[in-house]
Design an enzyme around this catalytic site. Sequence first.
Site, mmCIF file in Angstrom:
data_model
loop_
_atom_site.group_PDB
_atom_site.id
_atom_site.type_symbol
_atom_site.label_atom_id
_atom_site.label_comp_id
_atom_site.label_asym_id
_atom_site.label_seq_id
_atom_site.Cartn_x
_atom_site.Cartn_y
_atom_site.Cartn_z
ATOM 1 C CD GLU A 1 -3.531 -0.957 -0.012
ATOM 2 O OE1 GLU A 1 -3.590 0.074 -0.639
ATOM 3 O OE2 GLU A 1 -4.190 -1.544 -0.288
ATOM 4 N NE ARG B 1 -3.758 2.447 -0.670
ATOM 5 C CZ ARG B 1 -4.740 1.707 -1.939
ATOM 6 N NH1 ARG B 1 -4.818 3.152 -2.335
ATOM 7 N NH2 ARG B 1 -5.503 1.543 -2.086
ATOM 8 C CG ASP C 1 -6.378 -7.643 -7.860
ATOM 9 O OD1 ASP C 1 -4.988 -7.574 -6.925
ATOM 10 O OD2 ASP C 1 -6.837 -6.702 -7.188
ATOM 11 C CD GLU D 1 -10.931 -2.007 -9.414
ATOM 12 O OE1 GLU D 1 -9.915 -2.467 -7.894
ATOM 13 O OE2 GLU D 1 -11.929 -2.179 -8.489
#
Length: 345
Positions: free
Chosen positions: A24, A28, A161, A289
């Site tokens: 993360e 980010r 993913d 998405e």
Amino acid sequence: EFKKGAEWVKSSLSFEKGDVSFFETIIRILGGLVSAYEFSCDLYACDEGLLMKAKDIGDRTLKAFNSPSGLPYASINLRNGRGSTAGWTGGAAILAEIASVQLEFGALSRHLKDPSYDERAMSVFRHLDKINKPDGLMPLYVDIHSGQWSSAHVSMGAMGDSAFEYLIKVWLQRGKKDDWLYKMYDKASKGIMDHLIQTSRAGQVYVAERKGGSLIHKMDHLACFVGGMFVLGAPHMAEPEKHLKTGKGIGETCHQMYSKMASGLAPENSEFGGGDLRAGAVYNIQRPETVETFFYLWRATKDPIWREYGWQVFQAFEKCCKIPTGGYVGVRDVRQAHPPKDDTQ
């Protein structure tokens, strides 16, 4: 406003913190800082202070790779550089978390003219390239000590993913020069099409999961990225029309995840075992998405329907998620025309 924010980042943002999520933080914080640096170059002049702040977090997080296998730990202490894995995974690394940081580290290396960040991140893909991948598909968990798979569960949803998405995006970012990386994507996309892409009795193209050799007819909203991935990769594949057609099919199904709900918002996942799609986990936390897939489909086809679908999603978020005091929140049940809001921004 951008300049004001940039000055705060340079003067006040400190990374003297304890344990943080490696993944993360990279996507980010590092990704955000590198993007801000690139934006400053377009806006006025390259702000080296932003780049140095990106280097700071890059240096601290790079220590996460100091594991027995060389794969990054799930958490990294930004003060002392100690890495750790989550207990609930049995000490395993999560596929998406180790294989979705290469774009960010690659961009940092490019701007700093220092290949070390890129090389360390790309070592993950090189490792994954060498170990066995049934049908070209990568399972969700990797043992942090041995570097071997510790699971046979394959999913384009949570925890899997973006590892697949990054294969084609990193190949493109690096100038389409890494044949081994292209082959990884080629095999993975073939495996997805041959083994995971399904069509419901209602005609919806969806991406199933595979566990222990059996299919699970559930599709996370997260897996809606697959449509955009196929569209992005299509011009570079041996059968571009097949990839584009599959991308369109997934895009249409993901649109229906929204349009079939009373709120106009998609559930966290949808189930297809009964023929038509139905909501599985019924909450929505504003995932992007589907809209990204619409964006790629619009760029590739210029069909206005994809812009219309995107506009409908935007309007549903405005109607259901916006709050009077500013900002947006998730909702608890997309099946309701006026769904109850959660209390998380």
